[in-house]
Design an enzyme around this catalytic site. Structure first.
Site, short mmCIF file in Angstrom:
data_model
loop_
_atom_site.label_atom_id
_atom_site.label_comp_id
_atom_site.label_asym_id
_atom_site.label_seq_id
_atom_site.Cartn_x
_atom_site.Cartn_y
_atom_site.Cartn_z
CB VAL A 298 -0.94 0.00 1.22
CG1 VAL A 298 -1.66 1.33 1.35
CG2 VAL A 298 -1.93 -1.13 1.08
CD GLU A 303 -1.99 4.09 -2.92
OE1 GLU A 303 -0.89 3.62 -3.28
OE2 GLU A 303 -2.18 4.59 -1.81
CG ASP A 345 -5.62 35.14 -37.29
OD1 ASP A 345 -5.25 34.40 -38.19
OD2 ASP A 345 -6.74 35.11 -36.76
CG ASN A 766 0.79 5.56 1.48
OD1 ASN A 766 1.39 6.06 0.54
ND2 ASN A 766 -0.41 5.04 1.36
P1 ATP Z 1 -5.71 38.47 -40.07
O1 ATP Z 1 -5.93 37.28 -40.96
O2 ATP Z 1 -4.33 38.61 -39.60
O3 ATP Z 1 -6.73 38.67 -39.01
P2 ATP Z 1 -6.77 40.54 -41.75
O4 ATP Z 1 -7.83 41.01 -40.84
O5 ATP Z 1 -5.97 41.56 -42.42
O6 ATP Z 1 -5.73 39.68 -41.07
P3 ATP Z 1 -8.80 39.70 -43.48
O7 ATP Z 1 -9.78 40.15 -42.49
O8 ATP Z 1 -9.01 38.45 -44.23
O9 ATP Z 1 -7.41 39.57 -42.82
O10 ATP Z 1 -8.60 40.91 -44.49
C1 ATP Z 1 -7.89 40.77 -45.69
C2 ATP Z 1 -7.95 42.02 -46.49
O11 ATP Z 1 -9.30 42.30 -46.82
C3 ATP Z 1 -7.45 43.26 -45.77
O12 ATP Z 1 -6.10 43.47 -46.00
C4 ATP Z 1 -8.27 44.36 -46.36
O13 ATP Z 1 -7.68 44.86 -47.54
C5 ATP Z 1 -9.56 43.69 -46.75
N1 ATP Z 1 -10.57 43.93 -45.72
C6 ATP Z 1 -10.48 43.69 -44.41
N2 ATP Z 1 -11.60 44.02 -43.78
C7 ATP Z 1 -12.45 44.46 -44.72
C8 ATP Z 1 -13.80 44.95 -44.71
N3 ATP Z 1 -14.48 45.01 -43.59
N4 ATP Z 1 -14.32 45.34 -45.87
C9 ATP Z 1 -13.64 45.25 -47.01
N5 ATP Z 1 -12.39 44.82 -47.10
C10 ATP Z 1 -11.79 44.43 -45.97
#
Ligand code: ATP
Length: 946
Positions: A298, A303, A345, A766
């Site tokens: 034990v 255990e 991101d 223990n």
């Molecule tokens: P992450 O992927 O790092 O979050 P992010 O936000 O830049 O980055 P997306 O949101 O996919 O990635 O945006 C990609 C591109 O789309 C941007 O660089 C921008 O030019 C365009 N974009 C982002 N937001 C908008 C929006 N609300 N309306 C129109 N175009 C947009």
């Protein structure tokens, strides 16, 4: 409550008004909060019933379900019978002690298990899914478990549908229903009534609990909750979540089983040896020997290990949650500790997501819009007159800039409001809000608001990288226009014309090239770029909607948006690199912006280039595998690319953490070893898919979680080292004492071998030395720099050869110190002593206990001196102090003397016991010194990965 008249109709047959009537709700304001509460009390929570919870008394009883406990209970019973047969006087002490020990052990186990469960339950609450509803006319998010029939659900992309509901409004709403119907394509939903017999998979005017909104938005009235939902009907078919053991738990269980078998064999050997060498005369003698064997088993079988392990993992998870990293299961803690790549991101995670339009570029030139501040909770910094003048007074540029900023504002869903306290508050996407802020600063927002009326949206997705708005232009006889904004490279592909001053011209190749060059220049300055374009619609297009309208657009210009890096991100990246972890940026942004920010943050060297989604599309898996080895910035990627990147990294043996927020990120998050969902900007679907949720969306929190994960793994190694070496000490003591009884003088007056320790003493050891110090080690502050090592390879054993060597060495030191003490106290043997057997046993018993306390400090590091950070763990000191107090009681209190077969010791004898007990410390210090001299760095202790 449902009205009697329409009760027989299925919700899918009803019209909007009928649904509202049947479920006694308003399609404009939803239920009132009070009514929702009343219905919740009546109907119960909206949850699928899993198994009924096990009552506490059952869980307490299961603590006794252990072969070792059975063995002890049988032993206690036999002892009791013998005590009765032999008609001894007084109490049946041995039996009583065993029963008390069994009860206390069970109680300890129960408390540990309850704490682990509580921690797990708290996490479930933290990670609970929420739903957007309208109550009292106010949009709000409530835990999905609190949805009731009649609630007005507001559905949007990335939401998980919280209950069965009848749609009353839908805009390009597509729902992923694979979990319910097996259909892999997202289903387009529309509110029109359907016949009652419509099969589930075709009931397009209903949404169902457990499914997810893949695209679009809608409103729906909840028609069923909990077990009354469609998924509730098949709930018994679904796998109830089985708490799967983590790899570490499996390894420890396996070791426990192996040790168990070994110890039982040793115990049988010990019993056999004692029976052989000593002259058993009475039944009582025989029972004592058997009891010793059982107690040794034990005491020596770890255990309690699995319970302590779960508790330590659960406490670690709780600590992580306190630091905004919410981990959903214990396995992720281990994975975090081994993470070798973090894919993150950019926007919002590495940057602050505080977007400010810095520059505006049109075909007539570029101008600074700087000073138009980001305004989350702060003041809107006014352009001074000179700045505003610069923007507005350039003749033709005036009109282009107004179109650029107002157009960008129109093609978005964000909202900028002045709160009662005078501060400006942004609602919605910060990128979109940046346009509103800039427009307001130019002072042209009111005109735009008066002139245009928005009628529909073609939504933004990270795949499309653009969005459009359809609007009525009231200054042009109600003409309709489409206004688009998006990534410049994407948007330009939809443009055939360009706006120059007040004119519209064909977009020449030169003009296109110029626009792209402008974008590059902005991107190189770390600015996020967005362009705006528009087109008045032909009358025959007025009834059209959808992406087909996004053609032949008139390009207006591009803005450059500053999104400053998070201050703590660069530091966290440095820390990750120091810890041998690669950081990879994966973003939808422009490659140059991405590369520039990545180099500003120290992810890549200045001048490095990004790989784009388009590049990835041209690569097969083999080339990608090669590329991921050297690329740390990916730009203009779509969610599907993330999946390929994770696969490629994993194929190279990496343990990958991957962040995501959008609904399309879910597959990559599921595949990653640690899917990290954004707590603030993440959709419900992503949060469900991820194994960890970042409550603050901050990259630095991931690195902090890795540190915590490594620390937890370290602490687990510490208490394993402690428990195993202590148990080894006990086994070796008894084994060697029996084998070498004559050398030690362990014989009675008639020359028969006697036992070195009593069964009850072993049980006591223990009880007081196992749980307390081991648990305290589970919360040890990191004694050395856990981030100075390379990541642990997942296939590395937790208990490796080196740990076994330590265990053997410390165990041997413990045993020898105990045996020498015995010899020293007893007459005869190698060292001549003068004490009686009871005193000698008490001293040996005390040395073994003291030795374990010293050993606890040893076990905190494999290479560092126990004196380093000696006082940093107050729990350990508390556990040792408590143990010491109890040991003093057992040795000095007369009635405990009776129970444990001990005798009081003098102060000098106590001193001797402490000194002998400390032997294990000195032996260990010498070994560690040797290791440090030989330059065995800590980094080599834990990692074999290059
Ligand atoms: P992450 O992927 O790092 O979050 P992010 O936000 O830049 O980055 P997306 O949101 O996919 O990635 O945006 C990609 C591109 O789309 C941007 O660089 C921008 O030019 C365009 N974009 C982002 N937001 C908008 C929006 N609300 N309306 C129109 N175009 C947009």
């Amino acid at each position: 409550m449902p009205a009697a008249t329409s009760q027989s109709l299925a919700p899918c047959q009803l019209t909007e008004q009928e649904v509202a009537r049947q479920f006694d709700t308003s399609v404009d304001t939803g239920l009132s909060a009070a009514e929702a509460q009343r219905r919740l009390t009546q109907a119960g929570p909206n949850a699928l019933q899993t198994q009924a919870p096990t009552p506490s008394w059952r869980r307490l009883l299961t603590q006794f379900q252990d072969p070792l406990v059975y063995l002890l209970l049988v032993a206690a019973f036999i002892t009791l019978v013998v005590w009765a047969l032999e008609g001894r006087k007084g109490w049946p002490m041995d039996a009583l002690v065993i029963l008390v020990v069994v009860a206390l052990n069970a109680l300890l186990g129960f408390v540990q298990e309850t704490r682990s469960r509580r921690a797990a339950e708290a996490l479930i609450r933290l990670t609970g899914v929420t739903s957007a509803v309208l109550r009292d006319g106010v949009p709000q998010r409530v835990p999905s478990t609190e949805l009731v029939c009649g609630d007005l659900l507001l559905l949007s992309e990335g939401d998980s549908v919280g209950a069965d509901a009848r749609l009353i409004q839908a805009s390009v709403l597509r729902v992923q229903e694979a979990s319910l119907t097996g259909e892999s394509e997202a289903v387009l939903k529309e509110p029109a009534p359907l016949p009652a017999a419509t099969p589930l998979a075709e009931r397009c005017n209903m949404v169902f609990k457990g499914t997810a909104v893949a695209q679009g938005s809608g409103r729906a009235v909840v028609t069923a909750t909990g077990m009354a939902t469609e998924i509730g009907a098949i709930a018994h078919l679904l796998n109830t979540t089985i708490e799967e053991a983590t790899p570490l738990q499996k390894e420890v269980r396996q070791i426990g089983r192996m040790l168990g078998r070994a110890v039982v064999l040793i115990c049988i050997a010990v019993i056999a040896a004692v029976l052989l060498v000593s002259n058993i005369r009475t039944l009582h003698d025989l029972v004592s020997v058997l009891l010793l064997g059982v107690s040794l088993a034990v005491a020596a079988v770890p255990e309690g290990l699995p319970a302590i392990l779960s508790l330590v993992l659960a406490m670690g998870v709780q600590r992580m949650a306190g630091r905004k990293a919410i981990v959903k299961n214990l396995s992720s803690v281990e994975a975090l500790g081994s993470a070798s790549v973090i894919c993150s991101d950019k926007t919002g995670t590495l940057t602050r997501s505080e977007m400010t339009i810095e520059r505006a570029v049109t075909s007539s030139g570029s101008s600074r819009v700087g000073g138009v501040g980001y305004a989350p909770e702060g003041q809107l910094h006014h352009l001074d007159q000179a700045q505003a003048g610069e923007v507005l007074s350039h003749g033709p540029m005036h009109s282009e800039h107004v179109v650029l900023l107002s157009g960008g504002s129109l093609a978005g869903n964000a909202d900028l409001r002045q709160a009662p306290d005078g501060n400006w508050v942004i609602q919605g996407d910060p990128t979109e809000a940046a346009f509103l802020v800039a427009e307001r600063k130019l002072g042209v927002h009111e005109r735009r608001q008066a002139r245009f009326e928005r009628i529909a949206d073609i939504p933004f997705t990270s795949d499309r990288k653009m969005m459009s708005t359809l609007a009525i232009d009231h200054e042009h006889d109600g003409e309709r226009v489409i206004i688009a904004k998006g990534a410049p490279d994407v948007l330009l592909a939809h443009c055939t014309h360009v706006r120059v001053g007040l004119e519209v011209r064909a977009l020449s190749d030169d003009a296109r090239a110029q626009a792209l060059a402008d974008v590059n220049a902005l991107s190189d300055a770390a600015l996020r770029t967005l362009s705006v374009a528009y087109r008045p619609l032909a009358p025959d297009e007025h009834e059209q909607q959808g992406e087909a309208l996004e053609r032949d657009l008139i390009f207006v210009g591009t803005v450059g948006i500053i999104d400053p890096p998070r201050a703590e991100a660069a530091q966290a990246i440095k820390e990750a690199h120091r810890a041998g972890i690669r950081v990879i940026m994966i973003t939808g942004d422009h490659p140059r912006t991405a590369a520039r920010i990545a180099s500003d943050l120290g992810i890549v060297a200045p001048g490095a280039t990004a790989l784009t989604g388009a590049d990835l599309d041209t690569m097969d898996d083999a080339r990608l595998a090669e590329a991921v080895g050297s690329t740390s910035v990916y730009a203009r990627v779509a969610p599907a690319h993330k999946l390929r990147i994770v696969k490629a990294l994993q194929a190279q043996g990496h343990v990958v953490a991957m962040t995501g927020d959008g609904v399309n990120d879910a597959p990559a998050l599921k595949l990653a070893d640690i899917g990290v969902a954004m707590g603030i900007t993440g959709t419900e679907v992503t949060k469900e898919a991820g194994q960890m949720i970042l409550a603050d969306d901050n990259f630095a929190t991931i690195v902090a979680a890795v540190r915590e994960g490594r620390n937890i793994l370290d602490n687990i190694r510490k208490f394993l080292r402690y428990l195993l070496s202590s148990n080894m000490g006990e086994v070796l003591t008894v084994l060697l004492a029996v084998v070498g009884a004559r050398v030690l003088g362990l014989i009675d007056a008639s020359g028969d071998v006697v036992l070195p320790l009593l069964a009850t003493q072993l049980l006591w050891i223990n009880l007081i030395t196992d749980s307390g110090p081991a648990l305290a080690m589970g919360v040890d502050p990191s004694s050395d720099d856990v981030m100075a090592r390379r990541p642990r390879h997942p296939s590395d054993r937790v208990i490796d050869a080196r740990m076994w060597a330590t265990v053997l060495q410390s165990g041997l030191a413990l045993a020898l110190a105990t045996l020498v003490t015995l010899d020293l106290f007893l007459p005869g043997g190698l060292l001549e002593g003068t004490q009686d057997l009871t005193t000698a046993r008490t001293a040996a018993f005390t040395v073994l206990v003291m030795g374990q306390f010293f050993n606890a400090f040893n076990a905190r590091s494999d290479t560092d001196s126990a004196f380093q950070g000696l006082f940093s763990n107050r729990w350990l000191w508390a556990a040792v102090a408590l143990g010491l107090g109890l040991q003093i009681a057992v040795v000095e209190l007369p009635w405990l003397n009776l129970a444990f077969g001990t005798a009081p010791l003098t102060l000098a004898q106590w001193g001797l016991c402490v000194a002998m007990g400390s032997a294990v410390l000195w032996v260990s210090e010498l070994r560690k010194l040797g290791l440090r001299r030989r330059g065995v760095a800590r980094s080599q202790v834990h990692s074999t990965q290059a």
